[in-house]
Scaffold this motif. Structure first.
Motif, short mmCIF file in Angstrom:
data_model
loop_
_atom_site.label_atom_id
_atom_site.label_comp_id
_atom_site.label_asym_id
_atom_site.label_seq_id
_atom_site.Cartn_x
_atom_site.Cartn_y
_atom_site.Cartn_z
N ASP A 97 19.14 76.92 87.68
CA ASP A 97 20.41 77.60 87.91
C ASP A 97 20.96 77.24 89.29
OD1 ASP A 97 18.62 78.91 89.53
OD2 ASP A 97 19.13 80.93 88.84
N THR A 98 20.69 76.02 89.72
CA THR A 98 21.12 75.56 91.04
C THR A 98 22.43 74.78 90.95
OG1 THR A 98 19.97 73.46 90.83
CG2 THR A 98 18.69 75.32 91.72
N SER A 99 22.97 74.45 92.09
CA SER A 99 24.18 73.60 92.11
C SER A 99 23.89 72.25 91.48
CB SER A 99 24.68 73.42 93.54
OG SER A 99 25.10 74.66 94.06
N SER A 100 22.69 71.72 91.69
CA SER A 100 22.31 70.44 91.07
C SER A 100 22.29 70.57 89.55
CB SER A 100 20.93 69.99 91.56
OG SER A 100 21.00 69.53 92.89
N ALA A 101 21.71 71.64 89.04
CA ALA A 101 21.63 71.83 87.58
C ALA A 101 23.03 72.03 87.00
CB ALA A 101 20.74 73.02 87.25
N LEU A 102 23.83 72.86 87.65
CA LEU A 102 25.19 73.12 87.16
C LEU A 102 26.02 71.84 87.17
CD1 LEU A 102 27.51 74.92 86.23
CD2 LEU A 102 27.90 75.51 88.63
N GLY A 103 25.99 71.11 88.27
CA GLY A 103 26.76 69.87 88.37
C GLY A 103 26.32 68.84 87.35
N SER A 104 25.01 68.73 87.14
CA SER A 104 24.48 67.80 86.15
C SER A 104 24.92 68.19 84.74
CB SER A 104 22.95 67.76 86.22
OG SER A 104 22.53 67.25 87.47
N ALA A 105 24.84 69.48 84.44
CA ALA A 105 25.25 69.96 83.12
C ALA A 105 26.74 69.73 82.89
CB ALA A 105 24.91 71.44 82.97
N LEU A 106 27.54 69.97 83.91
CA LEU A 106 28.99 69.74 83.78
C LEU A 106 29.31 68.26 83.58
CD1 LEU A 106 30.53 72.20 86.38
CD2 LEU A 106 30.92 72.19 83.91
N ALA A 107 28.62 67.41 84.31
CA ALA A 107 28.84 65.96 84.14
C ALA A 107 28.51 65.54 82.72
CB ALA A 107 28.00 65.17 85.15
N ALA A 108 27.42 66.07 82.17
CA ALA A 108 27.05 65.75 80.79
C ALA A 108 28.07 66.32 79.82
CB ALA A 108 25.65 66.30 80.49
N PHE A 109 28.48 67.55 80.05
CA PHE A 109 29.45 68.20 79.17
C PHE A 109 30.77 67.43 79.14
CE2 PHE A 109 33.02 71.15 78.67
CZ PHE A 109 32.73 71.67 77.41
N HIS A 110 31.20 66.95 80.30
CA HIS A 110 32.46 66.22 80.38
C HIS A 110 32.43 64.91 79.58
CE1 HIS A 110 33.52 68.38 84.39
NE2 HIS A 110 33.81 69.10 83.33
#
Length: 156
Positions: A97-110
């Motif tokens: 639930d870190t900024s790294s996890a969120l950013g990675s998940a968003l990049a994949a989602f995009h």
């Protein structure tokens, strides 16, 4: 470069601790895997991964003095996005639930679910000991104190 089937994305020590056993199993099974690190906690991640003899394939090197979570998040989205475009994995695995996890998940989602599967690894820790180290009451079972992997959820 061999196209990885799975890209494992991490950036902090807790993510490395929890994903290292998963990465080891993937490697032992011969699954082509790429490990991407944001570098949010570079020294601590390296320390953990070295214990498992895991090599990071790409490190964004985001760690800097006085870094802000805004910097980590936006740089992670852009950097991991570029790596996903370059490596084109069939699946992406993230934990935390870190900024790294969120950013990675968003990049994949995009990049869309039609391009690859997205998995979130969820861990629970069952501590069945009191503060003196004695096993707690009946029903605690033999798995007390072990790190239990409850499963990976793949969302579409």
């Amino acid at each position: 470069m061999t196209t990885p089937i799975i890209a494992v994305l991490l950036g902090t020590r807790p993510e490395a601790v929890k994903l290292a056993p998963v990465i080891c199993v993937l490697h032992q099974a011969g699954v082509p895997t790429a490990v991407f690190s944001t570098g949010q906690h570079r020294d601590m991640v390296t320390e953990v991964l070295d214990q498992f003899e895991i090599r990071v394939d790409e490190d964004l090197g985001l760690m800097r003095a006085g870094q802000t979570l805004d910097h980590v998040l936006t740089a992670t989205i852009a950097g991991i996005g570029d790596l996903l475009d370059e490596y084109r994995p069939r699946a992406v695995l993230v934990q935390g639930d870190t900024s790294s996890a969120l950013g990675s998940a968003l990049a994949a989602f995009h990049r869309g679910n039609d391009r690859f599967e997205f998995g979130e690894v969820r861990f629970e820790i069952a501590w069945c000991f009191d503060r003196l180290g004695h096993e707690c009451g009946a029903g605690s079972g033999p798995s007390c104190g072990r790190l239990c992997l409850w499963g990976a959820a793949v969302d579409r």
